[in-house]
Design a protein around this motif. Structure first.
Motif, PDB file in Angstrom:
ATOM      1  N   ASP A  83      -5.544  -1.364   4.714  1.00  0.00           N
ATOM      2  CA  ASP A  83      -5.517  -2.519   5.321  1.00  0.00           C
ATOM      3  C   ASP A  83      -6.977  -3.098   5.447  1.00  0.00           C
ATOM      4  O   ASP A  83      -7.949  -2.286   5.503  1.00  0.00           O
ATOM      5  N   ALA A  84      -7.034  -4.305   5.338  1.00  0.00           N
ATOM      6  CA  ALA A  84      -8.191  -4.840   5.697  1.00  0.00           C
ATOM      7  C   ALA A  84      -8.906  -4.913   7.065  1.00  0.00           C
ATOM      8  O   ALA A  84      -9.972  -4.942   7.376  1.00  0.00           O
ATOM      9  N   HIS A  85      -7.804  -4.925   7.733  1.00  0.00           N
ATOM     10  CA  HIS A  85      -8.197  -5.035   9.233  1.00  0.00           C
ATOM     11  C   HIS A  85      -7.563  -3.733  10.143  1.00  0.00           C
ATOM     12  O   HIS A  85      -6.681  -3.260   9.794  1.00  0.00           O
TER      13      HIS A  85
ATOM     14  N   ASP B 254      -6.210  -3.809  13.013  1.00  0.00           N
ATOM     15  CA  ASP B 254      -4.904  -4.119  13.787  1.00  0.00           C
ATOM     16  C   ASP B 254      -4.812  -3.285  15.275  1.00  0.00           C
ATOM     17  O   ASP B 254      -3.628  -2.948  15.497  1.00  0.00           O
TER      18      ASP B 254
ATOM     19  N   ASP C 224      -0.739  -2.969   3.840  1.00  0.00           N
ATOM     20  CA  ASP C 224      -1.103  -4.610   3.802  1.00  0.00           C
ATOM     21  C   ASP C 224      -1.802  -4.987   2.630  1.00  0.00           C
ATOM     22  O   ASP C 224      -2.893  -4.501   2.166  1.00  0.00           O
TER      23      ASP C 224
ATOM     24  N   ASP D  35      -3.379  -7.295   1.878  1.00  0.00           N
ATOM     25  CA  ASP D  35      -4.700  -7.866   2.156  1.00  0.00           C
ATOM     26  C   ASP D  35      -5.858  -6.844   2.075  1.00  0.00           C
ATOM     27  O   ASP D  35      -6.932  -7.021   2.114  1.00  0.00           O
TER      28      ASP D  35
HETATM   29 MN   LIG Z   1      -4.415  -6.908   7.337  1.00  0.00          MN
END
Ligand SMILES: [Mn+2]
Length: 278
Positions: free
Chosen positions: A129-131, A133, A207, A209
């Motif tokens: 994931d980039a994030h 979360d 994800d 992203d």
């Molecule tokens: Mn993400």
């Protein structure tokens, strides 16, 4: 509900299949823009553009039996009910064998991991994931695409969570993420962490992203500075020694996906995961 389009050689029934695919077009809490409910259909459609054979893995989907379980109907449900419903259905998929959950917003990963833990009580989560979360709440809501890892950690322990490809989050999130088994901007899992995972069933959450927006522009919260498809694929191949029992691929947003390249990337990730772990 859109009628399910079989993924490559997918069958409609689960009987005797070595892998199962379940769509979960949850589209309730996106902060940037909505539209992920259409993603499972687009990812299945994109799979027609791929060969069933992977030259890197030297395996062919035609040698396997993949079942398409269709889509979970979540329209009109509140988030708690929607996640419970997805968890119930996906637990059935995991009972039958290796399972793939097609998002939908990333919040479905909480349902996917809950299902994994129900079937495999010791399962660990590896998140691409980039994030982070890992917010405690987001815009006043507890259960969202930006908070689901916080819930996973509270329910199952931070020591069950590995985060890779991370390049966005609040200062507080980065502090909280330090409690995870591992959390990194990189895609490689260091040998001691791999060793810790080696004895456990692993649930993967991807994800899209995590990929650079140039590679995967069709996503809800694109974040510059991501990796290429090849880099992501290599890090997935590096997990081959692990006992991966299920995975999700989330956050494809068809309406911002020019030439359907993001759905295609998601479909190829699904193919490689099935060929590696089914
Ligand atoms: Mn993400």
């Amino acid at each position: 509900m859109a009628s399910p389009i079989p993924f490559l050689a997918a069958k409609r029934t689960a009987e005797g299949a070595s892998a199962g695919i379940l769509g979960a077009g949850l589209d309730l809490t996106e902060s940037c823009r909505s539209g992920t409910r259409a993603a499972p259909r687009h990812i299945r459609a994109a799979s027609y553009g791929l060969e069933s054979y992977s030259p890197i893995l030297e395996r062919d989907l035609e040698d396997l039996s993949v079942a398409d379980w269709g889509d979970v109907e979540v329209d009109g449900m509140a988030i708690v009910t929607a996640l419970d419903t997805i968890c119930e259905r996906f637990a059935d998929v995991l009972q039958a064998g290796f399972g793939i959950l097609l998002g939908g917003e990333h919040t479905i990963a909480l349902a996917g991991f809950r299902a994994a833990r129900r079937v495999y009580p010791d399962a660990a989560l590896v998140q691409f994931d980039a994030h982070l979360d890992i917010r405690q709440e987001y815009e006043g809501a507890a259960l969202t695409h930006a908070t689901w890892v916080h819930h996973a950690a509270e329910e199952f322990g931070y020591d069950s969570i590995v985060q890779l490809g991370i390049r966005s989050g609040t200062r507080e999130e980065f502090v909280r993420a330090e409690r995870c088994l591992y959390s990194s901007a990189g895609l490689d899992i260091p040998p001691p962490i791999l060793e810790a995972l080696a004895g456990r069933p692993v649930y993967l959450s991807v994800d899209v992203d995590v990929l650079d927006p140039g590679t995967a522009p069709g996503t809800g919260c694109p974040e510059p500075g991501g990796v290429t498809f090849r880099e992501l694929a290599m890090s997935l191949y590096a997990l081959r020694s692990l006992r991966v029992i299920g995975a999700d691929v989330t956050e494809v947003l068809p309406e911002t996906d020019p030439a359907h390249v993001t759905a295609l990337a998601a479909a190829k990730i699904v193919r490689e995961l099935i060929l590696m772990f089914a």
